[in-house]
Motif scaffolding. Structure first.
Motif, PDB file in Angstrom:
ATOM      1  N   ASP A 120      32.250  35.083  34.213  1.00 37.52           N
ATOM      2  CA  ASP A 120      32.887  36.120  35.031  1.00 37.52           C
ATOM      3  C   ASP A 120      34.287  35.733  35.505  1.00 37.52           C
ATOM      4  OD1 ASP A 120      32.076  34.077  36.572  1.00 37.52           O
ATOM      5  OD2 ASP A 120      30.951  35.268  38.031  1.00 37.52           O
ATOM      6  N   GLY A 121      34.913  34.756  34.851  1.00 40.39           N
ATOM      7  CA  GLY A 121      36.268  34.380  35.266  1.00 40.39           C
ATOM      8  C   GLY A 121      36.547  32.915  35.015  1.00 40.39           C
ATOM      9  N   LYS A 122      36.787  32.163  36.104  1.00 39.40           N
ATOM     10  CA  LYS A 122      37.112  30.746  35.934  1.00 39.40           C
ATOM     11  C   LYS A 122      36.549  29.940  37.083  1.00 39.40           C
ATOM     12  CE  LYS A 122      41.483  31.086  38.416  1.00 39.40           C
ATOM     13  NZ  LYS A 122      42.902  30.833  38.490  1.00 39.40           N
ATOM     14  N   GLU A 123      36.432  28.612  36.855  1.00 37.10           N
ATOM     15  CA  GLU A 123      36.097  27.724  37.957  1.00 37.10           C
ATOM     16  C   GLU A 123      37.206  26.690  38.103  1.00 37.10           C
ATOM     17  OE1 GLU A 123      32.260  26.114  36.799  1.00 37.10           O
ATOM     18  OE2 GLU A 123      33.203  24.409  35.825  1.00 37.10           O
ATOM     19  N   GLU A 124      37.448  26.274  39.346  1.00 39.33           N
ATOM     20  CA  GLU A 124      38.454  25.258  39.609  1.00 39.33           C
ATOM     21  C   GLU A 124      37.740  24.034  40.145  1.00 39.33           C
ATOM     22  OE1 GLU A 124      41.695  26.717  41.955  1.00 39.33           O
ATOM     23  OE2 GLU A 124      42.025  28.433  40.625  1.00 39.33           O
ATOM     24  N   ASN A 125      37.929  22.909  39.453  1.00 36.70           N
ATOM     25  CA  ASN A 125      37.209  21.686  39.807  1.00 36.70           C
ATOM     26  C   ASN A 125      38.180  20.560  40.144  1.00 36.70           C
ATOM     27  OD1 ASN A 125      34.422  22.569  38.916  1.00 36.70           O
ATOM     28  ND2 ASN A 125      35.529  22.802  36.980  1.00 36.70           N
ATOM     29  N   PRO A 126      38.384  20.262  41.425  1.00 33.10           N
ATOM     30  CA  PRO A 126      39.143  19.057  41.756  1.00 33.10           C
ATOM     31  C   PRO A 126      38.379  17.833  41.247  1.00 33.10           C
ATOM     32  CG  PRO A 126      38.900  20.501  43.661  1.00 33.10           C
ATOM     33  CD  PRO A 126      37.961  21.009  42.616  1.00 33.10           C
ATOM     34  N   PHE A 127      39.108  16.840  40.703  1.00 34.72           N
ATOM     35  CA  PHE A 127      38.397  15.693  40.112  1.00 34.72           C
ATOM     36  C   PHE A 127      39.129  14.380  40.326  1.00 34.72           C
ATOM     37  CE2 PHE A 127      40.881  17.255  36.329  1.00 34.72           C
ATOM     38  CZ  PHE A 127      41.528  16.079  35.950  1.00 34.72           C
ATOM     39  N   TYR A 128      38.388  13.292  40.096  1.00 37.02           N
ATOM     40  CA  TYR A 128      38.990  11.960  39.997  1.00 37.02           C
ATOM     41  C   TYR A 128      38.562  11.349  38.675  1.00 37.02           C
ATOM     42  CZ  TYR A 128      34.393  10.364  41.723  1.00 37.02           C
ATOM     43  OH  TYR A 128      33.041  10.149  41.890  1.00 37.02           O
ATOM     44  N   GLU A 129      39.317  10.353  38.209  1.00 36.62           N
ATOM     45  CA  GLU A 129      39.025   9.830  36.877  1.00 36.62           C
ATOM     46  C   GLU A 129      39.569   8.429  36.683  1.00 36.62           C
ATOM     47  OE1 GLU A 129      41.189  11.754  33.640  1.00 36.62           O
ATOM     48  OE2 GLU A 129      42.771  12.306  35.039  1.00 36.62           O
ATOM     49  N   THR A 130      39.057   7.783  35.630  1.00 36.44           N
ATOM     50  CA  THR A 130      39.585   6.510  35.148  1.00 36.44           C
ATOM     51  C   THR A 130      39.884   6.668  33.658  1.00 36.44           C
ATOM     52  OG1 THR A 130      38.234   5.264  36.722  1.00 36.44           O
ATOM     53  CG2 THR A 130      39.077   4.047  34.830  1.00 36.44           C
ATOM     54  N   ILE A 131      41.076   6.229  33.240  1.00 32.11           N
ATOM     55  CA  ILE A 131      41.411   6.220  31.810  1.00 32.11           C
ATOM     56  C   ILE A 131      41.826   4.799  31.445  1.00 32.11           C
ATOM     57  CG2 ILE A 131      42.689   7.305  29.937  1.00 32.11           C
ATOM     58  CD1 ILE A 131      43.511   9.541  31.791  1.00 32.11           C
ATOM     59  N   MET A 132      41.196   4.262  30.398  1.00 31.31           N
ATOM     60  CA  MET A 132      41.484   2.903  29.963  1.00 31.31           C
ATOM     61  C   MET A 132      42.108   2.959  28.567  1.00 31.31           C
ATOM     62  SD  MET A 132      40.138   0.195  28.002  1.00 31.31           S
ATOM     63  CE  MET A 132      38.468   0.689  27.655  1.00 31.31           C
ATOM     64  N   PHE A 133      43.292   2.379  28.424  1.00 31.49           N
ATOM     65  CA  PHE A 133      43.966   2.286  27.120  1.00 31.49           C
ATOM     66  C   PHE A 133      44.047   0.811  26.733  1.00 31.49           C
ATOM     67  CE2 PHE A 133      45.742   6.087  29.090  1.00 31.49           C
ATOM     68  CZ  PHE A 133      45.799   7.015  28.063  1.00 31.49           C
TER      69      PHE A 133
ATOM     70  N   GLN B  68      38.269   8.018  28.614  1.00 30.77           N
ATOM     71  CA  GLN B  68      38.562   8.765  29.851  1.00 30.77           C
ATOM     72  C   GLN B  68      37.243   9.268  30.432  1.00 30.77           C
ATOM     73  OE1 GLN B  68      40.656  12.397  28.966  1.00 30.77           O
ATOM     74  NE2 GLN B  68      41.289  12.728  31.075  1.00 30.77           N
ATOM     75  N   VAL B  69      37.005   8.939  31.696  1.00 31.91           N
ATOM     76  CA  VAL B  69      35.771   9.368  32.367  1.00 31.91           C
ATOM     77  C   VAL B  69      36.164  10.124  33.637  1.00 31.91           C
ATOM     78  CG1 VAL B  69      33.589   8.627  33.395  1.00 31.91           C
ATOM     79  CG2 VAL B  69      34.513   7.395  31.427  1.00 31.91           C
ATOM     80  N   VAL B  70      35.740  11.385  33.713  1.00 34.25           N
ATOM     81  CA  VAL B  70      36.208  12.297  34.762  1.00 34.25           C
ATOM     82  C   VAL B  70      35.018  12.763  35.607  1.00 34.25           C
ATOM     83  CG1 VAL B  70      37.541  14.398  35.184  1.00 34.25           C
ATOM     84  CG2 VAL B  70      37.928  13.110  33.075  1.00 34.25           C
ATOM     85  N   SER B  71      35.162  12.684  36.939  1.00 30.28           N
ATOM     86  CA  SER B  71      34.068  13.087  37.845  1.00 30.28           C
ATOM     87  C   SER B  71      34.517  14.206  38.771  1.00 30.28           C
ATOM     88  CB  SER B  71      33.629  11.906  38.708  1.00 30.28           C
ATOM     89  OG  SER B  71      33.170  10.851  37.894  1.00 30.28           O
ATOM     90  N   ARG B  72      33.606  15.158  38.988  1.00 32.67           N
ATOM     91  CA  ARG B  72      33.858  16.236  39.966  1.00 32.67           C
ATOM     92  C   ARG B  72      33.835  15.667  41.370  1.00 32.67           C
ATOM     93  NH1 ARG B  72      30.456  19.980  37.183  1.00 32.67           N
ATOM     94  NH2 ARG B  72      31.632  21.862  36.657  1.00 32.67           N
ATOM     95  N   LYS B  73      34.812  16.075  42.179  1.00 32.26           N
ATOM     96  CA  LYS B  73      34.820  15.603  43.567  1.00 32.26           C
ATOM     97  C   LYS B  73      33.636  16.173  44.342  1.00 32.26           C
ATOM     98  CE  LYS B  73      39.673  14.583  44.471  1.00 32.26           C
ATOM     99  NZ  LYS B  73      40.870  14.966  45.223  1.00 32.26           N
ATOM    100  N   SER B  74      33.230  17.395  43.991  1.00 31.71           N
ATOM    101  CA  SER B  74      32.222  18.071  44.816  1.00 31.71           C
ATOM    102  C   SER B  74      30.856  17.408  44.757  1.00 31.71           C
ATOM    103  CB  SER B  74      32.111  19.540  44.399  1.00 31.71           C
ATOM    104  OG  SER B  74      31.728  19.632  43.044  1.00 31.71           O
TER     105      SER B  74
END
Ligand code: HEM
Length: 187
Positions: free
Chosen positions: A33-46, A67-73
């Protein structure tokens, strides 16, 4: 900072090497029905993994990333991506190959841009691009197709910002799924 690591010149990709963390991410994702907005934090290892030679004539300096991304909520991991970045010193072409658990793989290409201490990496791919393409499972092709992929990364010292856009065909419409964050290098 030298671009040479263990004897291999990584050119513009050297700026990425390390572990990055950031907690100001924003994801905009599709909903029926539209969109969701998800604030997140993450770690990226190169990680610099050396070079590869193709057909005895092309040499690519390669980084592997995760890259591993987690929802703040809810602190749950909701995006997990792995792949490689490559740089061809002869042509100055950069590539990002990535895979995500949904059954989507991307091989994006582009050019780096060095402006003083700032490194800008821009790559893109599309399903109808004969050079830089997107492969996805039959289910995803039919129900949640990624038609285009654009990724811009800007690195200055130990700060990196990125923005990526996935143009999706989902729920009977075109949807611009976007993600962006600013991260700091922690080692
Ligand atoms: C930081 C990076 C990303 C995050 C946080 C993220 C997050 C999300 C979220 C939350 C959804 C909605 C469905 C769900 O709740 O699981 C979604 C859908 C989707 N994402 Fe991403 N995504 C990211 C990157 C990507 C990339 C790089 C691609 C492909 C190249 C991609 C392809 C898709 C597709 C095809 C869908 C539609 C599937 C569905 O909604 O059921 N995403 N993503």
């Amino acid at each position: 900072m030298s671009n040479i690591i263990d004897g291999v010149d990584y050119g513009p990709l050297a700026a990425l090497v390390g572990t990055w963390k950031g907690d100001k991410g924003m994801d905009i994702a599709p909903e029926p029905d539209g969109k969701e907005e998800n604030p997140f934090y993450e770690t990226i290892m190169f990680e610099a993994i050396g070079d590869v030679t193709n057909a005895e004539s092309q040499t690519l300096a390669v980084l592997r990333y995760h890259q591993v991304v987690s929802r703040k909520s809810d602190d749950q991991v909701f995006h997990n991506e792995t792949g490689y970045w490559g740089w061809d010193s002869k042509t100055d072409v950069i590539t990002q190959s990535l895979t995500i658990p949904r059954g989507v793989c991307v091989l994006a290409g582009g050019k780096p841009n060095m402006k003083g201490h700032v490194t800008v990496l821009d790559v893109q791919a599309a399903v109808d691009n004969k050079d830089w393409g997107i492969i996805q499972s039959p289910f995803m092709q039919d129900n949640a197709r990624t038609n285009e992929f654009y990724h811009n990364i800007t690195i200055e010292g130990d700060t990196m910002s990125y923005f990526e856009t996935m143009v999706l065909d989902i729920y009977g419409k075109t949807f611009e799924h976007t993600d962006g964050n600013t991260l700091s290098r922690s080692n």
